[in-house]
Design a protein around this motif. Structure first.
Motif, PDB file in Angstrom:
ATOM      1  N   TRP A  17       2.688 -20.410   6.250  1.00  0.00           N
ATOM      2  CA  TRP A  17       3.875 -20.014   6.008  1.00  0.00           C
ATOM      3  C   TRP A  17       4.909 -19.402   5.292  1.00  0.00           C
ATOM      4  O   TRP A  17       6.023 -20.603   5.040  1.00  0.00           O
ATOM      5  CB  TRP A  17       3.935 -19.308   7.397  1.00  0.00           C
ATOM      6  CG  TRP A  17       4.836 -18.119   7.797  1.00  0.00           C
ATOM      7  CD1 TRP A  17       4.271 -16.737   7.439  1.00  0.00           C
ATOM      8  CD2 TRP A  17       5.671 -17.755   8.975  1.00  0.00           C
ATOM      9  NE1 TRP A  17       5.087 -15.550   8.561  1.00  0.00           N
ATOM     10  CE2 TRP A  17       6.643 -16.810   8.659  1.00  0.00           C
ATOM     11  CE3 TRP A  17       6.390 -19.450   9.687  1.00  0.00           C
ATOM     12  CZ2 TRP A  17       7.318 -16.174   9.690  1.00  0.00           C
ATOM     13  CZ3 TRP A  17       7.788 -18.110  10.048  1.00  0.00           C
ATOM     14  CH2 TRP A  17       7.789 -16.989   9.920  1.00  0.00           C
ATOM     15  N   ASN A  18       5.015 -18.440   4.425  1.00  0.00           N
ATOM     16  CA  ASN A  18       6.207 -18.716   3.185  1.00  0.00           C
ATOM     17  C   ASN A  18       7.596 -17.665   4.548  1.00  0.00           C
ATOM     18  O   ASN A  18       8.524 -17.011   3.461  1.00  0.00           O
ATOM     19  CB  ASN A  18       5.841 -18.077   2.464  1.00  0.00           C
ATOM     20  CG  ASN A  18       5.201 -16.862   2.203  1.00  0.00           C
ATOM     21  OD1 ASN A  18       5.367 -15.660   3.404  1.00  0.00           O
ATOM     22  ND2 ASN A  18       4.319 -15.936   1.011  1.00  0.00           N
ATOM     23  N   ARG A  19       6.792 -17.005   5.390  1.00  0.00           N
ATOM     24  CA  ARG A  19       8.387 -16.751   5.897  1.00  0.00           C
ATOM     25  C   ARG A  19       8.470 -14.915   5.457  1.00  0.00           C
ATOM     26  O   ARG A  19       9.819 -14.657   6.389  1.00  0.00           O
ATOM     27  CB  ARG A  19       9.607 -17.487   5.994  1.00  0.00           C
ATOM     28  CG  ARG A  19       9.537 -18.744   7.300  1.00  0.00           C
ATOM     29  CD  ARG A  19      10.984 -18.943   6.933  1.00  0.00           C
ATOM     30  NE  ARG A  19      11.092 -20.860   7.470  1.00  0.00           N
ATOM     31  CZ  ARG A  19      10.871 -20.564   8.922  1.00  0.00           C
ATOM     32  NH1 ARG A  19      11.361 -19.483   9.599  1.00  0.00           N
ATOM     33  NH2 ARG A  19      10.885 -21.829   9.403  1.00  0.00           N
ATOM     34  N   PRO A  21       7.894 -11.449   6.092  1.00  0.00           N
ATOM     35  CA  PRO A  21       7.233 -10.786   7.207  1.00  0.00           C
ATOM     36  C   PRO A  21       6.293  -9.547   6.858  1.00  0.00           C
ATOM     37  O   PRO A  21       6.033  -8.753   5.936  1.00  0.00           O
ATOM     38  CB  PRO A  21       7.901 -10.089   7.877  1.00  0.00           C
ATOM     39  CG  PRO A  21       9.278  -9.819   6.093  1.00  0.00           C
ATOM     40  CD  PRO A  21       9.125 -10.875   5.599  1.00  0.00           C
ATOM     41  N   GLN A  51       6.527 -14.649  12.414  1.00  0.00           N
ATOM     42  CA  GLN A  51       7.983 -14.476  12.464  1.00  0.00           C
ATOM     43  C   GLN A  51       8.153 -13.454  13.889  1.00  0.00           C
ATOM     44  O   GLN A  51       9.382 -13.221  13.915  1.00  0.00           O
ATOM     45  CB  GLN A  51       8.130 -12.862  11.321  1.00  0.00           C
ATOM     46  CG  GLN A  51       7.366 -11.868  12.344  1.00  0.00           C
ATOM     47  CD  GLN A  51       6.242 -11.978  11.802  1.00  0.00           C
ATOM     48  OE1 GLN A  51       5.464 -13.018  11.343  1.00  0.00           O
ATOM     49  NE2 GLN A  51       5.463 -10.979  10.587  1.00  0.00           N
ATOM     50  N   ASN A  79       8.183 -19.842  18.205  1.00  0.00           N
ATOM     51  CA  ASN A  79       9.131 -20.043  18.248  1.00  0.00           C
ATOM     52  C   ASN A  79       8.793 -21.793  18.953  1.00  0.00           C
ATOM     53  O   ASN A  79       9.940 -23.128  18.751  1.00  0.00           O
ATOM     54  CB  ASN A  79      10.643 -19.216  18.638  1.00  0.00           C
ATOM     55  CG  ASN A  79      10.769 -18.684  18.263  1.00  0.00           C
ATOM     56  OD1 ASN A  79      10.305 -17.974  17.005  1.00  0.00           O
ATOM     57  ND2 ASN A  79      11.210 -17.738  18.867  1.00  0.00           N
TER      58      ASN A  79
END
Length: 355
Positions: A17-19, A21, A51, A79
């Protein structure tokens, strides 16, 4: 020529995951087979839309256990999921606090429900509201990664050209520890173990899979084969592969070096034939068992779109270019799967080079 193999870490072991969205999932699969009792435990972990704030955001832990029995728990808070970007390490649990890799004793003492996994360690506990329960702790000694530390899907795995990416992390290894399944404890030493992963923004629309590293009288043989219809930029294509590790060598049949053909029924029969310039292989999987529905990521989140058994029958036959038999092996502990749609008729197709 067959390729030399190495137990060193494979590509794509880290979290992808590269953040950015967008629709995203990553999934991990760990398996331990207990040949002495004819059973397998398969652990499946996934995180979607990490996210947060999306209807699909969160994680799922699924286990296929004794006699293909199914256990599943959701972890809605993304999270409380963590994964390392540069190596195989991940975990998810319900407790508050910083999610991170814990000392095994600390995990055992403080985590009431969740899991953590690396290349060499795997532990966790899950409990469904109906009382079904699983707890596990085992060390992993990798034997074969994937070829000579290569991408399962070749160079394209390193580029976000098609989705999903797919990587066999450990084609064969040895697990030592225990799994408690509904209050029955199963201890094992050097049991056949396996792991893989996939990631991206979409799942194949249709796929099949065969996997086994617990063959009769062939302890140093590992098979992973599969195929699917996947997205590539703005089109779709059907692809398949067969990979075999045997006595320190890797035999790879993929679309860019081989011709791969398959005949797969909606359930009960899997047949693959592949050849390259040096070798030829035939893989046949069958089962009379009904299989167990499993959840897999879709555009609408985790859905029951695939069916598995860990107690399938398989025969593998590998020849060299002179038609000399290298190995013929069988097992009744093969993982077999069909997924996606439509599966209303037999899927017969092929891909790759013509020989």
């Amino acid at each position: 020529m067959p390729q030399n193999t190495s137990p060193l870490p494979t590509p794509h072991s880290g979290y992808h995951w590269n953040r950015i969205p967008r629709r995203f999932f990553e999934g991990w699969y760990y398996r331990v087979t207990l040949p002495e009792i004819g059973q397998t435990f398969a652990f499946m972990y996934s995180i979607e839309d990490p996210q947060g704030g999306q209807p699909t955001s969160g994680g799922v832990a699924q286990i296929l256990g004794i006699d293909d029995e199914y256990l599943c728990r959701t972890f809605p808070d993304p999270n409380r999921f963590w994964a390392a970007p540069d190596r195989l390490a991940l975990g998810h649990w319900r407790q508050s606090g910083k999610p991170q890799l814990l000392d095994p004793q600390a995990f055992d003492r403080t985590i009431s429900e969740g899991y953590q996994a690396t290349e060499t360690w795997h532990q966790g506990r899950l409990k469904e509201p109906n009382g079904n329960f699983a707890e596990w702790q085992y060390a992993i000694a990798p034997v074969y990664g994937w070829g000579d530390r290569q991408s399962t899907a070749g160079l394209l795995s390193s580029l976000q050209i098609f989705e999903p990416g797919w990587q066999i992390l450990m084609a064969h290894g040895h697990a030592t520890g225990y799994i408690n399944w509904n209050d029955k404890n199963y201890e094992f030493v050097n049991a056949p173990a396996y792991s893989e992963k996939n990631w991206g923004g979409a799942f194949p629309s249709k796929w099949f899979w065969l996997n086994c590293n617990a063959f009769d009288n062939e302890p140093d043989l590992a098979l992973t084969a599969g195929g699917g219809r996947r997205g590539v930029l703005w089109w779709t294509e059907s692809v398949a592969m067969v990979g075999i590790h045997y006595r320190g060598q890797f035999y790879e049949f993929v679309p860019w070096n081989a011709e791969v053909n398959w005949v797969i029924r909606p359930w009960g029969y899997w047949r693959m034939d592949a050849r390259n310039r040096q070798y030829r292989v035939t893989v046949t999987g069958t089962t009379d068992l009904p299989g167990t529905p499993l959840r897999a990521p879709t555009i609408d989140g985790m859905q029951f779109v695939c069916r598995d058994t860990m107690r399938g029958n398989v025969t593998v036959e590998l020849w060299d270019q002179a038609e000399r038999l290298i190995v013929r092996a069988t097992s009744d502990l093969c993982g077999l799967e069909t997924g996606g749609a439509p599966w209303d008729e037999t899927w017969a197709s092929g891909c790759g080079l013509n020989f």
